[in-house]
Scaffold this motif. Structure first.
Motif, PDB file in Angstrom:
ATOM      1  N   ASP A  98       0.804  -1.212   0.000  1.00 20.77           N
ATOM      2  CA  ASP A  98       0.000   0.000   0.000  1.00 20.77           C
ATOM      3  C   ASP A  98       0.843   1.271   0.000  1.00 20.77           C
ATOM      4  OD1 ASP A  98       0.934  -0.620   2.551  1.00 20.77           O
ATOM      5  OD2 ASP A  98      -0.661   0.528   3.526  1.00 20.77           O
ATOM      6  N   ARG A  99       2.130   1.141   0.300  1.00 19.41           N
ATOM      7  CA  ARG A  99       3.005   2.325   0.416  1.00 19.41           C
ATOM      8  C   ARG A  99       4.074   2.399  -0.673  1.00 19.41           C
ATOM      9  NH1 ARG A  99       3.825   6.691   0.499  1.00 19.41           N
ATOM     10  NH2 ARG A  99       4.762   8.042   2.050  1.00 19.41           N
TER      11      ARG A  99
ATOM     12  N   LYS B  23      -4.291  19.958  -5.218  1.00 16.13           N
ATOM     13  CA  LYS B  23      -4.181  20.037  -3.753  1.00 16.13           C
ATOM     14  C   LYS B  23      -3.200  21.127  -3.307  1.00 16.13           C
ATOM     15  CE  LYS B  23      -6.957  16.572  -3.036  1.00 16.13           C
ATOM     16  NZ  LYS B  23      -8.254  16.737  -2.342  1.00 16.13           N
TER      17      LYS B  23
ATOM     18  N   PRO C  94      -2.718  14.352   2.597  1.00 15.41           N
ATOM     19  CA  PRO C  94      -3.231  13.580   3.730  1.00 15.41           C
ATOM     20  C   PRO C  94      -3.000  12.092   3.480  1.00 15.41           C
ATOM     21  CG  PRO C  94      -4.831  15.217   3.010  1.00 15.41           C
ATOM     22  CD  PRO C  94      -3.745  15.227   1.994  1.00 15.41           C
ATOM     23  N   GLU C  95      -2.743  11.347   4.529  1.00 17.49           N
ATOM     24  CA  GLU C  95      -2.390   9.938   4.362  1.00 17.49           C
ATOM     25  C   GLU C  95      -3.463   9.154   3.616  1.00 17.49           C
ATOM     26  OE1 GLU C  95      -0.563   6.339   7.104  1.00 17.49           O
ATOM     27  OE2 GLU C  95      -0.676   8.393   7.848  1.00 17.49           O
ATOM     28  N   SER C  96      -4.722   9.507   3.800  1.00 16.89           N
ATOM     29  CA  SER C  96      -5.812   8.790   3.134  1.00 16.89           C
ATOM     30  C   SER C  96      -5.836   9.035   1.622  1.00 16.89           C
ATOM     31  CB  SER C  96      -7.155   9.201   3.739  1.00 16.89           C
ATOM     32  OG  SER C  96      -7.366  10.600   3.586  1.00 16.89           O
ATOM     33  N   GLU C  97      -5.206  10.123   1.160  1.00 13.97           N
ATOM     34  CA  GLU C  97      -5.205  10.468  -0.261  1.00 13.97           C
ATOM     35  C   GLU C  97      -3.845  10.215  -0.909  1.00 13.97           C
ATOM     36  OE1 GLU C  97      -6.728  14.393  -1.024  1.00 13.97           O
ATOM     37  OE2 GLU C  97      -7.891  14.379   0.829  1.00 13.97           O
ATOM     38  N   ARG C  98      -2.934   9.688  -0.163  1.00 11.29           N
ATOM     39  CA  ARG C  98      -1.553   9.574  -0.627  1.00 11.29           C
ATOM     40  C   ARG C  98      -1.361   8.309  -1.471  1.00 11.29           C
ATOM     41  NH1 ARG C  98       2.404   9.947   4.250  1.00 11.29           N
ATOM     42  NH2 ARG C  98       1.164  11.865   4.526  1.00 11.29           N
TER      43      ARG C  98
END
Length: 264
Positions: free
Chosen positions: A169-170, A223, A232-236
């Motif tokens: 995921d990263r 953005k 933001p982490e949720s949009e990264r």
């Protein structure tokens, strides 16, 4: 720690190196000729090395010090490190050289990766400490060297470290293995999205990444941020890493060599 007599002997040895290298100034005092060497400020011993700090006499060319580094190796041995600027220099003499081989251990490497967003493991320094840097701030890496010098081994170490450092995921990794012999071990890793083995496959992979970079650039513009890590982490979106082994095989392909990919 070094005693007074040891320090005097060490200074004498350094002056011998200065004399052999021609790093001194001569003055006439009547019929006598006086030789003045650079000033030795300190001699210390620790961590398996001896450190000299010295300054040049006004008028001496610092380039001559660097040019004569081989003389210090002749006097002290090959394991020397010379650093300095226009006047002040530090000379480190190591009792042993760098190891010829390192056994890979992520557990030993991991503590040296803390605080790095995309850590690239480089190896070990003369003090036995692992060295790594952050590819987010330095996004382009070229590993060069003669055949058999360990270029592909270094690449595998970098990828192995990143695969253990980040989940799918990263991090997304795209590899090109034009020699068809190095990256097959990564094919089943979740973070590795592609392992190209031909020039045509590499072209398609770079086209996809280029379009993805354009999409991300648009996202950053919307953005009003400079890097995906600023989102933001949720949009990264995941970090994309492109790794090409034996790029020289594709050096005559204009499309590949002219591709400009910003890794963001």
């Amino acid at each position: 720690m070094m005693g007074w007599l040891q320090k005097q002997r060490a200074k004498s040895r350094l002056r011998k190196a200065f004399q052999a290298a021609g790093l001194y100034v001569t003055y006439r005092s009547g019929a006598r000729e006086l030789i003045v060497f650079p000033k030795i400020h300190s001699v210390t011993s620790n961590d398996g090395r001896i450190e000299y700090v010295f300054t040049l006499i006004d008028g001496m060319d610092p380039k001559e010090v660097v040019k004569k580094e081989y003389v210090f190796q002749q006097v002290f041995g090959q394991h020397v490190q010379l650093e300095g600027d226009y006047k002040r220099f530090t000379l480190n003499i190591y009792h042993r050289g760098l190891p010829n081989e390192l056994s890979y251990s992520f557990e030993k490497i991991k503590p040296h990766l803390e605080g790095l967003a995309l850590p690239i493991i480089c190896g070990m320094n003369r003090h036995g400490q692992y060295v790594a840097y952050d590819a987010i701030s330095e996004p382009h890496l070229l590993i060069a060297g003669e055949s058999g010098s360990g270029k592909s081994t270094q690449l595998r170490s970098i990828l192995t470290t990143l695969i253990q450092y980040y989940g799918e995921d990263r991090l997304h990794i795209y590899c090109a293995d034009l020699k068809m012999s190095e990256f097959h071990i990564f094919k089943r890793c979740r973070q590795v999205k592609s392992v190209c083995t031909t020039v045509d496959q590499l072209k398609r992979m770079l086209r996809f990444i280029k379009s993805e970079m354009a999409r991300r650039s648009q996202l950053l513009n919307e953005k009003e941020v400079a890097h995906i890590n600023d989102l933001p982490e949720s949009e990264r979106p995941p970090i994309i890493l492109v790794c090409i082994d034996e790029l020289v095989i594709a050096k005559d392909d204009k499309e590949i060599m002219n591709t400009r990919v910003l890794i963001i």
